[in-house]
Scaffold this motif. Structure first.
Motif, PDB file in Angstrom:
ATOM      1  N   ILE A  55     -23.491  17.484 -39.295  1.00 18.34           N
ATOM      2  CA  ILE A  55     -22.442  17.731 -38.307  1.00 18.34           C
ATOM      3  C   ILE A  55     -22.222  16.458 -37.512  1.00 18.34           C
ATOM      4  CG2 ILE A  55     -21.806  19.109 -36.295  1.00 18.34           C
ATOM      5  CD1 ILE A  55     -23.909  21.187 -37.481  1.00 18.34           C
ATOM      6  N   VAL A  56     -20.961  16.055 -37.421  1.00 21.16           N
ATOM      7  CA  VAL A  56     -20.623  14.825 -36.707  1.00 21.16           C
ATOM      8  C   VAL A  56     -19.922  15.204 -35.399  1.00 21.16           C
ATOM      9  CG1 VAL A  56     -19.347  12.654 -36.808  1.00 21.16           C
ATOM     10  CG2 VAL A  56     -20.383  13.596 -38.889  1.00 21.16           C
ATOM     11  N   VAL A  57     -20.455  14.708 -34.277  1.00 20.13           N
ATOM     12  CA  VAL A  57     -19.877  14.962 -32.956  1.00 20.13           C
ATOM     13  C   VAL A  57     -19.805  13.650 -32.191  1.00 20.13           C
ATOM     14  CG1 VAL A  57     -20.715  17.341 -32.877  1.00 20.13           C
ATOM     15  CG2 VAL A  57     -22.114  15.500 -31.927  1.00 20.13           C
ATOM     16  N   LYS A  58     -19.071  13.704 -31.062  1.00 17.03           N
ATOM     17  CA  LYS A  58     -18.936  12.513 -30.222  1.00 17.03           C
ATOM     18  C   LYS A  58     -19.869  12.608 -29.026  1.00 17.03           C
ATOM     19  CE  LYS A  58     -14.226  11.699 -31.585  1.00 17.03           C
ATOM     20  NZ  LYS A  58     -12.836  11.851 -31.268  1.00 17.03           N
ATOM     21  N   ARG A  59     -20.442  11.500 -28.685  1.00 14.23           N
ATOM     22  CA  ARG A  59     -21.344  11.424 -27.538  1.00 14.23           C
ATOM     23  C   ARG A  59     -20.586  11.691 -26.244  1.00 14.23           C
ATOM     24  NH1 ARG A  59     -23.876   5.877 -25.630  1.00 14.23           N
ATOM     25  NH2 ARG A  59     -22.065   5.979 -24.340  1.00 14.23           N
ATOM     26  N   GLY A  60     -21.214  12.385 -25.322  1.00 13.02           N
ATOM     27  CA  GLY A  60     -20.659  12.616 -24.000  1.00 13.02           C
ATOM     28  C   GLY A  60     -19.633  13.732 -23.915  1.00 13.02           C
ATOM     29  N   VAL A  61     -19.355  14.410 -25.033  1.00 14.60           N
ATOM     30  CA  VAL A  61     -18.387  15.509 -25.063  1.00 14.60           C
ATOM     31  C   VAL A  61     -19.169  16.797 -25.344  1.00 14.60           C
ATOM     32  CG1 VAL A  61     -16.337  16.446 -26.205  1.00 14.60           C
ATOM     33  CG2 VAL A  61     -16.595  13.959 -25.925  1.00 14.60           C
ATOM     34  N   PRO A  62     -18.927  17.868 -24.561  1.00 17.65           N
ATOM     35  CA  PRO A  62     -19.669  19.111 -24.786  1.00 17.65           C
ATOM     36  C   PRO A  62     -19.536  19.615 -26.225  1.00 17.65           C
ATOM     37  CG  PRO A  62     -18.442  19.234 -22.740  1.00 17.65           C
ATOM     38  CD  PRO A  62     -18.005  17.971 -23.429  1.00 17.65           C
ATOM     39  N   ILE A  98     -25.086  27.621 -29.413  1.00 20.48           N
ATOM     40  CA  ILE A  98     -25.914  26.613 -28.753  1.00 20.48           C
ATOM     41  C   ILE A  98     -24.964  25.588 -28.165  1.00 20.48           C
ATOM     42  CG2 ILE A  98     -27.626  24.794 -29.080  1.00 20.48           C
ATOM     43  CD1 ILE A  98     -28.831  26.484 -31.307  1.00 20.48           C
ATOM     44  N   GLU A  99     -25.044  25.432 -26.858  1.00 22.77           N
ATOM     45  CA  GLU A  99     -24.124  24.531 -26.168  1.00 22.77           C
ATOM     46  C   GLU A  99     -24.914  23.458 -25.427  1.00 22.77           C
ATOM     47  OE1 GLU A  99     -20.703  26.554 -24.261  1.00 22.77           O
ATOM     48  OE2 GLU A  99     -21.759  28.388 -24.834  1.00 22.77           O
ATOM     49  N   PHE A 100     -24.470  22.240 -25.586  1.00 21.58           N
ATOM     50  CA  PHE A 100     -25.071  21.127 -24.874  1.00 21.58           C
ATOM     51  C   PHE A 100     -24.123  19.933 -24.967  1.00 21.58           C
ATOM     52  CE2 PHE A 100     -26.494  18.504 -28.486  1.00 21.58           C
ATOM     53  CZ  PHE A 100     -26.377  19.425 -29.522  1.00 21.58           C
ATOM     54  N   THR A 101     -24.428  18.895 -24.216  1.00 23.27           N
ATOM     55  CA  THR A 101     -23.644  17.657 -24.278  1.00 23.27           C
ATOM     56  C   THR A 101     -24.571  16.542 -24.754  1.00 23.27           C
ATOM     57  OG1 THR A 101     -22.244  18.399 -22.460  1.00 23.27           O
ATOM     58  CG2 THR A 101     -22.225  16.040 -22.972  1.00 23.27           C
TER      59      THR A 101
END
Length: 124
Positions: A55-62, A98-101
């Motif tokens: 899974i690819v996500v961006k840093r600093g975004v919830p 599961i939610e986090f930043t």
């Protein structure tokens, strides 16, 4: 060497190739979709593994990861993001969010409670 021995060797080589492919082969990679609320969201099915498992996500975004556990195997009853200090129980046939930043870039492994099922969170 007779035919039976040759067939056993060919079968063994095929099994070795399948094991290498299973553990080290190309993985399904998915980038998170951005919701109107500004949250990166991905739905993950848990059934003998994680799909998708990269899974690819961006840093600093919830981030919201929705794990749907589509089985009752005891190995998959928990998911752990050790680098983020997150561990959640996954009830069978239910979705657990599961939610986090993510506050740091890199590649982070997530696993089941037995450390047998593995996935990767790539934070860019």
């Amino acid at each position: 060497m007779d035919t039976a021995e040759l067939l056993v060797i060919i079968g063994a080589l095929a099994m070795i190739a399948m094991v290498i492919w299973y553990f080290f082969g190309e993985r399904e990679k998915v980038s998170a979709a951005m919701t109107d609320a500004g949250v990166q969201e991905v739905k993950i099915t848990v059934k003998g593994g994680y799909s998708p498992d990269v899974i690819v996500v961006k840093r600093g975004v919830p981030v919201k990861l929705d794990f749907f556990r589509d089985e009752t195997a005891s190995c998959s009853d928990q998911v752990i993001f050790g680098d983020f200090g997150i561990a959640r129980d996954l009830p069978p046939y239910k979705t657990t969010a599961i939610e986090f930043t993510p506050d740091k870039a890199g590649e982070f492994t997530f696993t089941c409670g037995m450390n047998m099922l593995r996935g990767k969170l790539v934070v860019t």
